[in-house]
Structures are given as C-alpha cells and as structure tokens.
Design a protein around this motif. Structure first.
Motif, short mmCIF file in Angstrom:
data_model
loop_
_atom_site.label_atom_id
_atom_site.label_comp_id
_atom_site.label_asym_id
_atom_site.label_seq_id
_atom_site.Cartn_x
_atom_site.Cartn_y
_atom_site.Cartn_z
N GLY A 39 -4.76 -36.70 5.68
CA GLY A 39 -4.04 -35.44 5.78
C GLY A 39 -3.30 -35.25 7.09
N SER A 40 -3.28 -36.30 7.92
CA SER A 40 -2.62 -36.16 9.23
C SER A 40 -1.10 -36.30 9.14
N GLY A 41 -0.60 -36.80 8.00
CA GLY A 41 0.84 -36.99 7.82
C GLY A 41 1.28 -38.44 7.84
N LYS A 42 0.33 -39.37 7.94
CA LYS A 42 0.65 -40.80 8.03
C LYS A 42 1.46 -41.28 6.82
N SER A 43 0.95 -40.99 5.62
CA SER A 43 1.59 -41.48 4.40
C SER A 43 2.97 -40.85 4.19
N ALA A 192 2.83 -50.73 5.81
CA ALA A 192 1.50 -50.84 5.19
C ALA A 192 0.77 -49.52 5.38
N ASP A 193 0.51 -48.83 4.27
CA ASP A 193 -0.14 -47.53 4.32
C ASP A 193 -1.61 -47.67 3.92
N GLU A 194 -2.51 -47.58 4.89
CA GLU A 194 -3.95 -47.74 4.64
C GLU A 194 -4.22 -48.99 3.78
N PRO A 195 -3.78 -50.17 4.22
CA PRO A 195 -3.87 -51.36 3.36
C PRO A 195 -5.29 -51.80 3.04
N THR A 196 -6.28 -51.37 3.86
CA THR A 196 -7.66 -51.81 3.61
C THR A 196 -8.63 -50.64 3.60
N GLY A 197 -8.11 -49.44 3.39
CA GLY A 197 -8.94 -48.24 3.52
C GLY A 197 -10.14 -48.17 2.62
N THR A 198 -10.04 -48.70 1.40
CA THR A 198 -11.14 -48.58 0.44
C THR A 198 -11.79 -49.92 0.10
N VAL A 224 2.07 -49.77 10.42
CA VAL A 224 0.83 -49.76 9.64
C VAL A 224 0.06 -48.48 9.95
N THR A 225 -0.44 -47.82 8.90
CA THR A 225 -1.25 -46.62 9.10
C THR A 225 -2.69 -46.89 8.69
N SER A 226 -3.61 -46.19 9.34
CA SER A 226 -5.01 -46.32 8.97
C SER A 226 -5.83 -45.23 9.64
N HIS A 227 -7.00 -44.95 9.05
CA HIS A 227 -7.95 -44.07 9.73
C HIS A 227 -9.09 -44.88 10.34
N TRP A 228 -8.99 -46.23 10.25
CA TRP A 228 -10.01 -47.09 10.85
C TRP A 228 -9.50 -47.69 12.15
#
Length: 530
Positions: A39-43, A192-198, A224-228
C-alpha cells in the motif's frame, strides 16, 4: 547517464493520494530498489513507468532520455547515440515526456520495457516451457531464437523443465519461466514488482540469482520493488524507502534498509527445509488378487505413504514384500484394488486411479521409471540412446547439449561425458551403462523417478557411482526419487527417509538408520552386508 526522470509525479485513486510529488532519477545501467510496505505506492509507480493506461500521472512527468532511430523508431538507451540501427539509420538522443508524447513513440518505448509482476503467470498454458520463451523473442532467425531461449532458461535455472507443459509447473517454476520470457525480449528497462514476495526462500533465491545474471550483470537498467529488505541488499545499487506515496529516505541500499528495519520490524521468514512439501500421497492403497495355488494374495495391503518434493525415499523389504507392486501402482502400470494415489503436478493434485488425459494420463509424462532389467539400445551410441528420448524438434547441436547436461547430472565429468557420446553400450563399464540408463530416464525431465532395485548385483565401485549419480541428479535437476530396494546398505547411503514393507504392509517409516532397528534377524542377514 540519466535515463529515467520522475518529476513532481502525483497520482490519486478514489480520492486517496497514492503518490505524492515524487522526484526520482534512474541512471542507465543501474538498479533502483523501491522498498516499502504493502500500500505504499510501489506497484502504482511501476505500472506508471510501464505505461499502463489507468496509471497516467495526475500531475508531473515521466521523462525517458532515449536514443531513437528516426527511420524505424527503434528505441535504445541513451548511450546508443550516434550508433547505427539495424535499418541503417542513426540513433539520436531525445528526451520524451512519456505520457504526453506521440502515440507511436509511446508504443515504441513501451515495447522496449519488460515487466515481471508478483504471481502473474502470463504463459501459454498448453505450450512447453521452451516454446513459451521462443514466442517472446523477435528479430532473430530460427536457430538464434532457439539458442537464446535455451540461454535464458539456463539463466532462470529451468533447463531441467524445458519440455514440460506450462500448466503443469509449480508457481515458483512458472515465475522463473516468466522471468526467462521477459529477459529473452532483451529489454532496455526491466521492471520487477515484488518478484519474490510470495515465494519460498529457496525459489526466491533462484529468482534473485537469475535477475542478477540476466539483468544486473548485463548492465541493463532495472527498477525493482519489494517489502523484503534482502531484495534491496541483493539487487539494488540505489534504494528508496516509499511510504504512503512519499519518499521517506533514499541512498545507499544498506543505509536505507537499516532505517526501514528500525521503523518497520518484519516477521521472520520461515526456516527453509531441504525438501519441499508432499508430491506423492498414497492412502489405504490395496492390491489383492486370486491365485489358484495361494488363494487371495494381498500384495499391497492398506498402504499409507507420503513422499516430499526433492526427497530420496526408500521402500525396503525382502522379495515378496510387495515393493514392486507398489511401484507399478504408483507408475500406473497396475490398478489398485482400492485406495487413493495422488501426485502433485504444478499446483494441482491428480488422482492416479483416474484414467484418461485429465487423470493419470496427464501425470505419466512426468514420471520416470528404471526397471531392474533395464537395457540400452546396443546398436545406438550413447548420444543415440539419449536423444531417442527427446521428442522436441530442435537442432542436433541442442540434443548434444542436453545429453551432456544430463550425463553430468548423473555424475560424469563434463570432459569425459563428451568422449563417451560416440561410444556404444558394449564399450562402457557396467557402472557407466547403469548411469547412461539413468540419464535416459532423466533426459525426459520427470518430476518423480522410480528406481526398482537399482543396485541389483552391482560390484562395490558401481554401487558408489550410482549412489553419487542419484544424489547429483537430485541436486542438479530437482528430481524426487522413490527407490525400491532390498539393499539396506544402499538405502542407508542414499535415502533421506525410508519405509519397511513386510507382507504387503508398511510397518515403519523414518530415517534409514531407524529402519535398520526394525529389521528381523532374517532381514538383516539378507539386506545388510556392511
């Protein structure tokens, strides 16, 4: 050299400000990491850079500083200024206001941007893995296209699944094929939007390494975006911490990560296990038949068995215990009298008791079996024995590459493997023939390999070679092995877990050493030699 300039960009959805006056510069050949919670706006920013219609900025500009050929509108990074295009035109540097430019220029830029979205598997489900990648490649002749596809799959560490149908892959495998497809487009910008998030940690690490090899190390520009935080550490050259559409901090990735972690503690990721989750489940499986001499024979009598992905699992017992019948039931050669046999294919569980193309017919191409009485074609060379198993219409050189790959996977030194390709079976030792036979099974890229009494009457050296081959194949090709054997020493050497069968029943399952404690005096005498 400045490549992307994000100037005073704001975006509102349903009255909520999701991006607030962002100013970011991305230089050519660098990796920008955008770190932030969901929800931070990355995507939103990623989709805006890609040119997705509904993500046009409300305010501000996305500026692409590009080299463009005025003759054919081919677009390249700005460092291509004054270079000659394939059409013989000369590239000219131009600053383009992406969302307010000519429609043709907008489309030309968009074609040169690849995007990889979280858990979005845009694949041709009924095509093979390699065909999926081939379809993403343009501007090359047929042979170049095939070799580029192979290179991208090797980079994504999917060479061992090249002939699999896309719908039958797991989620993590599909993600890696998507990555190979996007890399094969040879983009000037990779998003790359959260390419390994799940993904699980093991698969995530494979994706990270593939991105490093295929994008970062090739000097391509990436966002590249990620929360990790570890994604920022591994992949980015410059990092931005985004929160509620605003930049909180930017700079060196490690510094930004430390600030982020001090304000936003994350739960620890799950511990990575050596093997995956269940891939085979057998519940209350029975096989009874009538013999005139013996009456009702309970060859398999109420078996419950679970094998995990990537596991080397042994089923041990004396002759007549029901081991081979059990393996034939799993492979679909023998129908059970009752019970359920389920095999996981991709994300689905398929019943092996259900006949037809939607049941076990769908699974069988991904099962391999090596019988005790295996044989090689005596009048075919090693290469001929292996390439007969390949149904893909690929150049002969690729067949050789694939044969060498699988020979290496069963323990042959790469240089030595090349020397035996032209040899015939009679010119090989017993251990070498056995490993070539195993390679003949593995070259078909099965998910599960069943080995029925693989050691037979082998000499000690050959047994060691086969042991090493199985372990190497498991590690190189992510194979799962079910080993049917009366050779307890072999099971102790090679298996992760084992079950003992007696009278059609499984009596105990556990670590191989624990199974030894359950053997009777007679079984120990016949099954243990060390």
């Amino acid at each position: 050299m400045s490549f992307i300039e994000i100037k005073n960009v704001s975006k509102t959805f349903d009255g909520v400000n999701v991006l607030k006056n962002l100013n970011i510069t991305v230089n050519e050949g660098t990796v920008l990491g955008i770190l932030g919670r969901s929800g931070s706006g990355k995507s939103v920013l990623i989709n805006m850079l890609r040119g997705m219609k509904e993500y046009k900025p409300d305010k501000g500009q996305i500026i692409y500083n590009i080299a463009i050929c005025p003759t054919c509108l081919r677009v390249e990074p700005p460092s291509m200024e004054d270079k000659i295009c394939k059409c013989s035109g000369k590239f000219e540097v131009k600053s383009v206001d992406f969302w307010n430019t000519d429609r043709k220029v907008f489309a030309a830029i968009k074609r040169r941007i690849s995007i990889m979205l979280q858990r979005t598997f845009a694949l041709y489900e009924d095509d093979t893995v390699i065909d999926n990648v081939i379809k993403s490649i343009t501007g090359h002749d047929d042979e170049e296209t095939i070799y580029l596809a192979i290179e991208m799959l090797e980079m994504a560490q999917m060479s061992h699944r090249i002939t699999h149908i896309a719908r039958d892959l797991s989620g993590g495998e599909k993600q890696r094929v998507v990555l190979a497809r996007q890399m094969a487009k040879e983009p000037m910008i990779f998003l790359a939007d959260e390419p390994t998030g799940t993904l699980d940690p093991k698969t995530a690490e494979l994706i990270h390494q593939a991105i490093i090899d295929g994008v970062k190390n090739k000097g391509r520009t990436m966002v590249v975006t990620s929360h990790w935080p570890e994604v920022m550490r591994h992949l980015s050259d410059y990092a931005i911490w985004l929160d509620k559409g605003e930049i909180i901090e930017e700079g060196d990735p490690e510094t930004v990560v430390q600030s982020f972690m001090s304000h936003v503690p994350l739960p620890e990721k799950k511990v990575e296990f050596k093997t995956g989750g269940p891939i085979i489940k057998m519940e209350e499986v029975k096989k009874h038949y009538y013999s005139i001499e013996r009456g009702v024979v309970k060859a398999v009598d109420g078996i419950d068995l679970t094998v995990n992905e990537g596991e080397i699992y042994g089923v041990v017992g004396l002759s007549g215990a029901g081991k081979t019948t059990l393996s034939r039931i799993l492979f679909g050669l023998t129908d059970p009298s009752s019970g359920q046999i389920m095999v996981k294919l991709g994300e689905e569980w398929i019943s092996m008791t259900e006949k037809g193309i939607t049941g076990r017919g769908r699974v069988k191409p991904y099962l391999g079996i090596l019988h005790q009485e295996y044989s090689l074609y005596p009048h075919q060379s090693v290469l001929g024995n292996l390439t007969d198993a390949i149904s893909l219409e690929l150049p002969a050189e690729f067949a050789k590459i694939k044969a060498l790959y699988v020979l290496h996977a069963v323990g042959f030194d790469e240089d030595y493997a090349a020397t035996i390709l032209t040899k015939y079976p009679e010119e090989l030792s017993g251990g070498e023939r056995h490993r070539v036979a195993l390679a003949q099974v593995l070259i078909k890229e099965p998910n599960v390999v069943i080995l029925d009494e693989p050691t037979g009457t082998m000499d000690p050296i050959t047994r060691i070679q086969v042991t090493d081959s199985i372990r190497t194949a498991r590690d190189e090709m992510n194979q799962t092995f079910l080993i049917i054997s009366h050779d307890m020493d072999f099971v102790l050497d090679v298996c992760d877990r084992a079950s003992i069968m007696r009278g059609g029943k499984i009596l105990k399952t556990g670590l191989p050493q624990a199974i030894v404690e359950e053997l009777t005096i007679k079984e120990k005498k016949k099954m243990l030699k060390k």
